[in-house]
Design a protein around this motif. Sequence first.
Motif, mmCIF file in Angstrom:
data_model
loop_
_atom_site.group_PDB
_atom_site.id
_atom_site.type_symbol
_atom_site.label_atom_id
_atom_site.label_comp_id
_atom_site.label_asym_id
_atom_site.label_seq_id
_atom_site.Cartn_x
_atom_site.Cartn_y
_atom_site.Cartn_z
ATOM 1 N N PRO A 241 69.621 12.766 -10.953
ATOM 2 C CA PRO A 241 68.283 13.226 -11.349
ATOM 3 C C PRO A 241 67.202 12.656 -10.442
ATOM 4 O O PRO A 241 67.446 11.729 -9.669
ATOM 5 N N SER A 242 66.009 13.227 -10.543
ATOM 6 C CA SER A 242 64.875 12.700 -9.796
ATOM 7 C C SER A 242 64.442 11.375 -10.427
ATOM 8 O O SER A 242 64.081 11.327 -11.596
ATOM 9 N N ILE A 243 64.506 10.296 -9.653
ATOM 10 C CA ILE A 243 64.143 8.959 -10.139
ATOM 11 C C ILE A 243 63.165 8.338 -9.158
ATOM 12 O O ILE A 243 63.400 8.334 -7.955
ATOM 13 N N GLU A 244 62.076 7.833 -9.692
ATOM 14 C CA GLU A 244 61.050 7.223 -8.857
ATOM 15 C C GLU A 244 61.135 5.704 -8.940
ATOM 16 O O GLU A 244 61.289 5.140 -10.026
ATOM 17 N N LEU A 245 61.031 5.056 -7.799
ATOM 18 C CA LEU A 245 61.062 3.598 -7.720
ATOM 19 C C LEU A 245 59.657 3.071 -7.481
ATOM 20 O O LEU A 245 58.916 3.610 -6.658
#
Length: 325
Positions: free
Chosen positions: A220-224
């Motif tokens: 999935p799209s995961i932001e850090l």
Amino acid sequence: MLLEDLYRLMKTGHVQAQGIVDTMTQPVVVLDQHFSVTTANNAFIKAFEIERDDILSQDFFRLGNGQWDIPELRQLISSIIPRAAAVIGFEVKHDFPTIGRRTFLVDARRLVHPDDNSPNIMVIFDDVTEHQRHDAEMDFIVAELRHRLRNLSAVVESVVKNTRTDDPAVARFKEALLGRLDITFQAQEVAALGGVAEFEALLRGAAGATVSERLECSGPSIELQSSKVLPVSMILHELGTNALKHGAASVPGGKIRVSWGLGAGPQDRTLLVWQWREEAGPRISEPERKGYGTELIEGLAAHMGGSVELSYPPSGFTATIKIPL
């Protein structure tokens, strides 16, 4: 307390309501349908350095020699009564006679008491002058730091590139050092902006163009957050460098499958869990000693409160990495 509740209280119990309004740190003023001031709190009186008796029953747009007679604001507030609308966060920049150049965010809303059909308007002012000035100063500082960082990176890379390397071992060290410096400075550029980075984009950038062509990604799209960008980039760079030199990216047909997702960790922490699995590469075996790259990966993961599992089956290297978000 809702604005309607506050206004109703002001109509039914003025003394009590005025006490509540006066505890608000934001300037508040109530206007009648003709835009005359019916009440104002202490914060409004203090902020604009006026006397309460000088403004009650006075036309709001004529206060302070017309300091609020701003065409856009007049139009917006005038539209509230016939349309039962609201103004939220309207920015007003103005040179006020007594307090100088200020920036306010203005909220205004129509309020009608059940026992009185006369509409009134409550207007709340939020002084964001200092906040905007602080943001501008921080933007300048960050821009200056980025500029100096770029200059420093250029100097360091130039020194390393121009260092003679007749010894093959030194040449290999030089190549590895330049790669690590490059990914470090790139990640610092992203982190300096103070924003977030999407994991897959970070993965492909840190692994390098050659390795990126071999990647098969799923997740999935995961932001850090910016604080994770540098260590995660360095881990991904080490994995990519190893694959290019010794693993699946070093031979035609080799593939690297990277999958990721969210998992639950200790103390209800959310973890980013990703697996790096190499296939169709050269046969491998567990190294006799731990190299610097492995130590770097394990050390960075531990620094972030995460963990690393590395395995070396003959079919291909596999790494499972978990870090808290």
